[in-house]
Design an enzyme around this catalytic site. Structure first.
Site, PDB file in Angstrom:
ATOM      1  N   LYS A  37      73.623  12.176  99.527  1.00  0.00           N
ATOM      2  CA  LYS A  37      72.934  12.823  98.414  1.00  0.00           C
ATOM      3  C   LYS A  37      73.950  13.387  97.429  1.00  0.00           C
ATOM      4  O   LYS A  37      75.138  13.494  97.725  1.00  0.00           O
ATOM      5  CB  LYS A  37      72.020  13.937  98.921  1.00  0.00           C
ATOM      6  CG  LYS A  37      72.754  15.093  99.579  1.00  0.00           C
ATOM      7  CD  LYS A  37      71.786  16.158 100.070  1.00  0.00           C
ATOM      8  CE  LYS A  37      72.550  17.307 100.735  1.00  0.00           C
ATOM      9  NZ  LYS A  37      71.645  18.385 101.174  1.00  0.00           N
ATOM     10  N   ARG A 135      63.548  27.610 104.215  1.00  0.00           N
ATOM     11  CA  ARG A 135      63.729  26.762 103.049  1.00  0.00           C
ATOM     12  C   ARG A 135      62.545  25.809 103.050  1.00  0.00           C
ATOM     13  O   ARG A 135      61.417  26.243 102.890  1.00  0.00           O
ATOM     14  CB  ARG A 135      65.102  26.063 103.126  1.00  0.00           C
ATOM     15  CG  ARG A 135      65.571  25.485 101.807  1.00  0.00           C
ATOM     16  CD  ARG A 135      67.019  25.027 101.867  1.00  0.00           C
ATOM     17  NE  ARG A 135      67.248  23.931 102.808  1.00  0.00           N
ATOM     18  CZ  ARG A 135      68.400  23.285 102.921  1.00  0.00           C
ATOM     19  NH1 ARG A 135      69.446  23.653 102.187  1.00  0.00           N
ATOM     20  NH2 ARG A 135      68.538  22.303 103.776  1.00  0.00           N
ATOM     21  N   HIS A 164      66.563  22.013 110.240  1.00  0.00           N
ATOM     22  CA  HIS A 164      67.902  22.255 109.717  1.00  0.00           C
ATOM     23  C   HIS A 164      68.403  23.588 110.252  1.00  0.00           C
ATOM     24  O   HIS A 164      67.706  24.607 110.153  1.00  0.00           O
ATOM     25  CB  HIS A 164      67.886  22.270 108.186  1.00  0.00           C
ATOM     26  CG  HIS A 164      69.258  22.153 107.579  1.00  0.00           C
ATOM     27  ND1 HIS A 164      69.922  20.960 107.495  1.00  0.00           N
ATOM     28  CD2 HIS A 164      70.073  23.073 107.042  1.00  0.00           C
ATOM     29  CE1 HIS A 164      71.096  21.148 106.925  1.00  0.00           C
ATOM     30  NE2 HIS A 164      71.223  22.432 106.643  1.00  0.00           N
ATOM     31  N   ARG A 217      72.915  14.146 111.733  1.00  0.00           N
ATOM     32  CA  ARG A 217      73.116  13.997 110.286  1.00  0.00           C
ATOM     33  C   ARG A 217      74.571  14.331 109.951  1.00  0.00           C
ATOM     34  O   ARG A 217      75.040  15.438 110.202  1.00  0.00           O
ATOM     35  CB  ARG A 217      72.161  14.901 109.507  1.00  0.00           C
ATOM     36  CG  ARG A 217      70.695  14.550 109.731  1.00  0.00           C
ATOM     37  CD  ARG A 217      69.781  15.313 108.774  1.00  0.00           C
ATOM     38  NE  ARG A 217      69.862  16.748 108.956  1.00  0.00           N
ATOM     39  CZ  ARG A 217      69.131  17.435 109.837  1.00  0.00           C
ATOM     40  NH1 ARG A 217      68.281  16.796 110.643  1.00  0.00           N
ATOM     41  NH2 ARG A 217      69.249  18.743 109.932  1.00  0.00           N
ATOM     42  N   TYR A 261      94.122  32.921  78.286  1.00  0.00           N
ATOM     43  CA  TYR A 261      93.149  33.928  77.877  1.00  0.00           C
ATOM     44  C   TYR A 261      93.254  35.199  78.711  1.00  0.00           C
ATOM     45  O   TYR A 261      93.460  35.159  79.917  1.00  0.00           O
ATOM     46  CB  TYR A 261      91.718  33.381  78.030  1.00  0.00           C
ATOM     47  CG  TYR A 261      91.350  32.296  77.064  1.00  0.00           C
ATOM     48  CD1 TYR A 261      91.266  32.537  75.699  1.00  0.00           C
ATOM     49  CD2 TYR A 261      91.048  31.015  77.524  1.00  0.00           C
ATOM     50  CE1 TYR A 261      90.905  31.526  74.809  1.00  0.00           C
ATOM     51  CE2 TYR A 261      90.683  30.004  76.658  1.00  0.00           C
ATOM     52  CZ  TYR A 261      90.618  30.261  75.294  1.00  0.00           C
ATOM     53  OH  TYR A 261      90.261  29.264  74.422  1.00  0.00           O
ATOM     54  N   CYS A 308      91.166  27.300  81.541  1.00  0.00           N
ATOM     55  CA  CYS A 308      90.431  27.125  80.283  1.00  0.00           C
ATOM     56  C   CYS A 308      89.381  26.026  80.444  1.00  0.00           C
ATOM     57  O   CYS A 308      89.240  25.422  81.505  1.00  0.00           O
ATOM     58  CB  CYS A 308      91.395  26.773  79.162  1.00  0.00           C
ATOM     59  SG  CYS A 308      92.802  27.888  79.014  1.00  0.00           S
ATOM     60  N   MET A 309      88.647  25.734  79.368  1.00  0.00           N
ATOM     61  CA  MET A 309      87.600  24.718  79.446  1.00  0.00           C
ATOM     62  C   MET A 309      88.161  23.335  79.755  1.00  0.00           C
ATOM     63  O   MET A 309      87.588  22.584  80.558  1.00  0.00           O
ATOM     64  CB  MET A 309      86.816  24.669  78.131  1.00  0.00           C
ATOM     65  CG  MET A 309      85.639  23.702  78.167  1.00  0.00           C
ATOM     66  SD  MET A 309      84.741  23.629  76.607  1.00  0.00           S
ATOM     67  CE  MET A 309      84.008  25.273  76.560  1.00  0.00           C
ATOM     68  N   ASP A 310      89.288  22.983  79.134  1.00  0.00           N
ATOM     69  CA  ASP A 310      89.823  21.627  79.266  1.00  0.00           C
ATOM     70  C   ASP A 310      91.248  21.581  79.776  1.00  0.00           C
ATOM     71  O   ASP A 310      91.856  20.505  79.792  1.00  0.00           O
ATOM     72  CB  ASP A 310      89.765  20.900  77.912  1.00  0.00           C
ATOM     73  CG  ASP A 310      88.348  20.721  77.421  1.00  0.00           C
ATOM     74  OD1 ASP A 310      87.565  20.074  78.122  1.00  0.00           O
ATOM     75  OD2 ASP A 310      88.024  21.241  76.335  1.00  0.00           O
TER      76      ASP A 310
END
Length: 373
Positions: A37, A135, A164, A217, A261, A308-310
């Protein structure tokens, strides 16, 4: 997909190895539900499933119908279990692609019965019991009524019963869950004696517990990560994912220079700061700021400052030989070094599963199989 020196390398030979060593931990008659999954935990569902099918995996576990369809269209022939059981209005696809849903509420059962009755069809399914996870699943208290009504639905064919474990390493609570499951199993198999029961997850399978129910599993262990550290002494798994990039810039800076940052990193001496074009948009958690290490030329160097983001920066001061263009390994092996998913998860205050799953789809994945060269 962007132009980037960053990529994900997936070692299918390691998947093969992990499956085979895990098979040795379970009884020969026990079936395997190999869980692919969430794009095989970020590793790529189709290539992973193809390797596992070739190695004798019995059943595949996916989250959704769409994930199941993807496997069928890729040529996966083995039974596919839809673990989330979200099948409302999708009976036609369950039949067309021969998918097996997990069932845990009567309304869904009634809808499926009505749909199938009108077409003269039958559908295999597994029933899920909630024994303490709180769940999905039928509670043990609800099972008499649930089983009684289900037994009257002639178009539904329950072939499995599952639960589970919420904490498989804690045998006291897991034991209580097993007692509850046994109560439900006895009643269920009075009506469906040939049903396949499965309880053990990755952790329990490695510990050789609850594998005598008929199936286990296998999830994160397929991908070379250990549910808990002590299991490294039980089975030798190989890491499947290697996340790598390259240094794109190196700056020589004086003592007292802030990096990134928030000025959370301050050089304590003249330093060399490298820049790596990977960030939290790629799934490299911001929580790794000033905590994580990466591999350059086989040696660990620390992440310097805020991710940072990138991109993020690394302190190369202790590695004067490092150059622009050198490979940087964020996850996986390089030389004699290894950065594990468990380590990265600990640095980010999470688990290996989340690290795998968060690796961005925008990063190219390359599949290698040393065993087939």
């Amino acid at each position: 997909m962007r132009d980037t020196p960053t990529s994900i390398e997936i070692d299918l030979g390691a998947v093969r190895h992990n499956f085979q060593v895990l098979k040795k931990l379970i009884p020969p008659t026990t079936k395997t539900v190999t869980v692919v999954k969430s794009n095989a935990y970020g590793h790529g569902a189709v290539p992973t499933a193809r390797i596992l099918q070739s190695q004798g995996a019995d059943i595949f576990g996916v989250g959704t119908i769409d994930e199941g369809i993807q496997l069928r269209e890729a040529g996966i022939k083995r039974p596919i279990l839809i673990l989330l059981g979200l099948v409302e209005g999708r009976g036609a696809e369950l039949l067309r692609y021969q998918l097996t849903p997990v069932l845990y509420d009567l309304n869904t059962a009634r809808d499926l019965q009505s749909y199938l009755k009108g077409r003269g069809e039958k559908l295999d399914l597994h029933v899920k019991i909630d024994t303490g996870m709180t769940r999905l699943g039928v509670t043990v208290e609800e099972t008499p009524r649930f089983f009684e009504e289900l037994s009257k639905m002639d178009c539904l064919n329950p072939i499995g019963l599952i639960t589970h474990l919420s904490d498989a390493d804690k045998t006291d609570f897991a034991g209580k869950q097993i007692v509850a499951f046994e109560k439900a199993r006895v009643e269920f198999q009075k009506r469906y004696p040939a049903a396949l029961c499965h309880v053990a997850n990755s952790l329990a399978t490695v510990d050789k517990r609850y594998g005598d129910y008929g199936a286990v599993r296998l999830g994160v262990v397929l991908y070379g990560a250990y549910p808990i550290p002590r299991q490294k002494k039980i089975v030798s798994l190989q890491p499947v994912m290697k996340w790598k990039s390259r240094i794109i810039s190196i700056k020589k800076v004086p003592k007292g220079t802030f990096v990134s940052y928030g000025r959370t990193f301050l050089t304590k001496k003249p330093s060399r700061i490298g820049c790596v074009p990977v960030g939290y948009a790629d799934g490299y958690p911001r929580l790794l700021s000033n905590k994580a290490s990466v591999l350059v030329r086989g040696q660990r160097v620390p992440v310097a400052g805020t991710v940072c983001m990138d991109m993020f920066m690394i302190d190369l001061t202790t590695l004067p030989s490092a150059q622009v263009g050198d490979e940087v390994v964020l996850l996986g092996p390089q030389g004699k070094g290894l950065i594990t998913a468990e380590e990265v998860g600990a640095w980010a205050n999470t688990i290996s599963y989340e690290i795998f799953c968060k690796v961005a789809e925008r990063l190219p994945r390359h599949y290698i199989d040393p065993d087939r060269r």
